[in-house]
Design an enzyme around this catalytic site. Structure first.
Site, short mmCIF file in Angstrom:
data_model
loop_
_atom_site.label_atom_id
_atom_site.label_comp_id
_atom_site.label_asym_id
_atom_site.label_seq_id
_atom_site.Cartn_x
_atom_site.Cartn_y
_atom_site.Cartn_z
N GLU A 9 0.81 -1.22 0.00
CA GLU A 9 0.00 0.00 0.00
C GLU A 9 0.85 1.27 0.00
OE1 GLU A 9 -3.38 2.21 2.77
OE2 GLU A 9 -2.77 0.17 3.19
N ASP A 10 1.94 1.28 0.77
CA ASP A 10 2.67 2.54 1.02
C ASP A 10 4.05 2.62 0.38
OD1 ASP A 10 0.55 3.49 2.52
OD2 ASP A 10 1.33 2.68 4.39
#
Length: 750
Positions: free
Chosen positions: A118-119
């Site tokens: 996600e990051d």
């Protein structure tokens, strides 16, 4: 040893004490900006994490954990948290929380990697290659929806929760990592902006804390509630913590004395037991004050004791000893050993009047029960006797996991994201009442549940065909609130379907989801039938001899099948004549392409029809009236009496929406239609009773009645009478006019 409610790790401490009224129900407030800074901790080192896992798993895969540690640290690189700490400290703390629950190597590695996709620039393929497909699947299940543009925050929350729970249905470890992730975020909530802080705390209280409770992870649920409580109700949290501290000082050595007294009596009866005292948590106290409408000073059971014994037989033996030395409080005994909770919680609960006339709550359980009570689904033998099991076996024998998977299957079928979020919250409530089927099967339901919820809990088909019920052998309305111990028999009828009004009456998310699904399916069938009838009318008007092949038309018009095309026609998104044109048929010469009316009127029975039919408001058409229909896109057919010229003139420029209608005689005797009637009646004793008697004798029904005084001698009455048709109405009006107390009786025509 007494454990305080202030004991959870990193509690949020607040500076502003306040009071809570005995009858107040305060609304959540935004967290204050002056919350104390949580203490910082040195970041766990690589070898320390491995050592934690090795304490319960001597065969730990050190290479896997080391690779995950280094990979996550490199991927997160220079990223910082809102506190200024390295971002990598977060997945590391999440992994540390999971070691407390003795989880397997793959879960710990997943915790380290859970934010990488996600990051960072990490991909699922890369995770699969470096750590295996099992871990890759877990990490992907924890990745939130980042690129989906949703209308509201509630939609976003609902979609994130839907995706999470669908992943959980495959592997419960996704949920365990997510709960640990949320716990660490709550522990460091101070650094989040106040407006976002409140939303996160509310979501934690509504969804994640109850979800931890449903999975039986008691310590985590309590800490999540404690942290969220301090943000949502800061003044009340501070007040309760202060009063608890004062109460601890006041009771002095009483708790230690009770521990010693209990231990001595149990030992003298040859029961080996460990007795520990504990203090009721601040949030639990808050809920009780609201529920009972009492203030803090009126609480009498703040302290409780856990008695851990060796066997189930000793649980009941200990109960007998306790009830012998102290008086039990009526109505405060629960046996969750013979009837476990849905999250596998087992224990005996009782309340006694102990020393100094102090009420004391007691929980009696075995070591195994205590382990499940604290760690829930994570306690199901992952490393039993230091022998790791395949993680796919985790909790397959757990009632909590079975409940979760069943609930997810029901909730994930259709409905908006907001509906999914609402229904999931409903399913997460902790308190339960227990009812029985006639064959003795136990059905757990939330407080306030009705036989409708009971029926759907037994089986979806039972709920969909439910028409009535018996409670403890007596016929009762379906909206009757159930009580624990009720025996409920559901009466069903083949072909019945749930009315849409049930959705507002149902309490459980399972029932609401099933009702909405059944309503959607019923609506779709009605629109498909309407579409087929509209196409059939065009076939008659165009003098087409052969039955048109809707499958071919659907393929040419971009629909998956003939039913989907008929549904689009019924919804008004496709004109019926366009279907015939697509199939190559020619409209008869001289007929207006859109303005000509079908040769055969569309037969309708009323609101209970198997077509999507609605009656125009303020226009009360009844069988025998000439009627026309307006095709209302997305809603079906709106019925108007032909005399409603002014209202119908609004559709003069849309001739394609006009439909010829006729009354279907098959439903005429089964349906009552409301019609407004005006009466002028004498202001005399018994006049209203005579009028009601006539209407009832003729098989009609008064649906609505208003009266105004016209003169001292007469009153105007406006009634809505339910009748079968015009002849039925005429017969009722004629009989009313024959009464000496009725001066006028006529139908009101809008």
């Amino acid at each position: 040893m007494l454990r305080s409610s202030a004991d959870p790790v990193d509690p949020i401490k607040l500076n502003k004490p306040a009071t809570i009224g005995a009858t107040s129900t305060p609304k959540p407030k935004a967290a204050p900006a002056e919350m104390e800074v949580p203490p910082s901790r040195p970041m766990m080192r690589q070898y320390e994490l491995v050592e934690r896992v090795a304490q319960y798993n001597p065969n730990v895969d050190e290479a896997l954990l080391n690779r995950a540690y280094v990979y996550s640290m490199k991927k997160h690189g220079d990223q910082k948290r809102a506190s200024g700490d390295p971002y990598f400290s977060h997945p590391l703390e999440v992994a540390g929380i999971l070691t407390r629950m003795r989880l397997d190597d793959a879960t710990i590695a997943t915790a380290l990697l859970h934010d990488t996709i996600e990051d960072t620039d990490a991909t699922r393929a890369e995770i699969d290659q470096l750590f295996g497909e099992e871990i890759g699947k877990l990490v992907e299940g924890l990745t939130k929806i980042g690129r989906l543009h949703l209308v509201s925050q509630e939609d976003k929350q609902g979609e994130n929760l839907r995706k999470l729970l669908l992943a959980v249905a495959d592997d419960v470890r996704v949920l365990l990592v997510k709960l640990a992730d949320r716990l660490h975020n709550m522990r460091t909530l101070y650094w989040v902006p106040p407006e976002k802080r409140h939303r996160i705390a509310e979501e934690t209280m509504d969804v994640y804390a109850p979800l931890a409770g449903k999975m039986g992870i008691h310590w985590m649920r309590e800490e999540l509630e404690h942290l969220a409580f301090g943000v949502l109700y800061p003044d009340d949290a501070a007040m309760i913590e202060r009063r608890l501290a004062e109460r601890r000082t006041a009771v002095g050595s009483m708790l230690a004395d009770i521990e010693a007294d209990l231990s001595e009596h149990l030992a003298s009866n040859n029961i080996r037991a460990t007795v520990t005292g504990r203090e009721k948590k601040a949030y639990s106290i808050f809920l009780k004050m609201k529920r009972k409408h009492i203030n803090f000073d009126n609480l009498s059971d703040i302290y409780g004791f856990r008695i851990i014994v060796q066997s189930i037989s000793e649980c009941y033996a200990a109960l007998g000893v306790i009830h012998t030395i102290w008086q039990s409080v009526p109505g405060r005994f629960k046996d969750y050993i013979s009837t476990p909770k849905q999250n596998d919680y087992r224990s005996i609960h009782t309340t006694v009047v102990g020393p100094r006339k102090q009420r004391v709550e007691l929980q009696i359980r075995t070591e195994e029960m205590h382990r499940v009570a604290e760690f829930g689904i994570a306690a199901h033998g992952i490393y039993k006797d230091n022998a790791p099991r395949s993680q796919n076996e985790l909790a397959h024998d757990s009632r909590a996991y079975a409940w979760l998977r069943h609930t997810i299957e029901l909730l994930s079928d259709g409905g908006s994201s907001a509906e999914f979020l609402e229904n999931t919250k409903l399913e997460l409530f902790q308190d339960r009442l227990f009812c029985f089927t006639p064959r003795g099967k136990l059905i757990a339901l939330p407080p306030g549940a009705t036989p409708i919820d009971f029926a759907y809990q037994v089986h979806t088909d039972i709920g969909n065909t439910c028409t009535g019920c018996k409670i403890n052998g007596h016929v009762r309305p379906l909206v009757t609130p159930l009580q624990s111990g009720d025996e409920v028999e559901i009466l069903c009828e083949a072909g019945a379907s749930p009315p849409s009004a049930w959705n507002a009456l149902a309490v459980t998310g399972k029932a609401r989801a099933a009702i909405r699904r059944a309503n959607r399916e019923a609506d779709r069938r009605k629109f498909v039938r309407l579409g087929r009838q509209l196409i059939g009318s065009e076939v008659s008007r165009w003098h087409v001899r052969d039955e048109p092949d809707l499958t071919i038309a659907a393929d040419r018009m971009g629909y998956p099948d003939g039913e989907a095309l008929a549904y689009a026609v019924g919804q008004g998104r496709v004109v019926a004549s366009a279907v015939l044109s697509t199939l190559g048929y020619d409209e008869p010469a001289g007929a207006a392409a859109n303005g000509a009316k079908p040769a055969t009127p569309l037969p309708i029975r009323g609101v209970g029809d198997d077509l999507p039919v609605h009656f125009a408001p303020q226009f009360y058409a009844i069988p025998g009236d000439k009627i026309v229909g307006i095709l209302d896109p997305g809603r079906g057919v709106t019925v108007y009496p032909a005399s409603a010229g002014e209202a119908l003139s609004a559709f003069a420029d849309e001739p394609q929406r006009w439909l010829d209608l006729s009354w279907d005689p098959r439903g005429a005797r089964d349906t009552l239609f409301p019609v407004p009637v005006k009466l002028v009646a004498a202001n005399a004793c018994g006049a209203l009773a005579e009028i009601a008697g006539i209407i009832a004798a003729e098989g009609g029904n008064i649906d609505e009645l208003t009266m105004t005084q016209k003169t001292p001698q007469f009153r105007d009455m406006n009634l809505h009478i339910e009748v079968r048709d015009r002849n039925h109405l005429t017969r009722i009006l004629d009989r009313l006019k024959s009464l000496s107390t009725v001066a006028e009786a006529e139908r009101i025509v809008s």
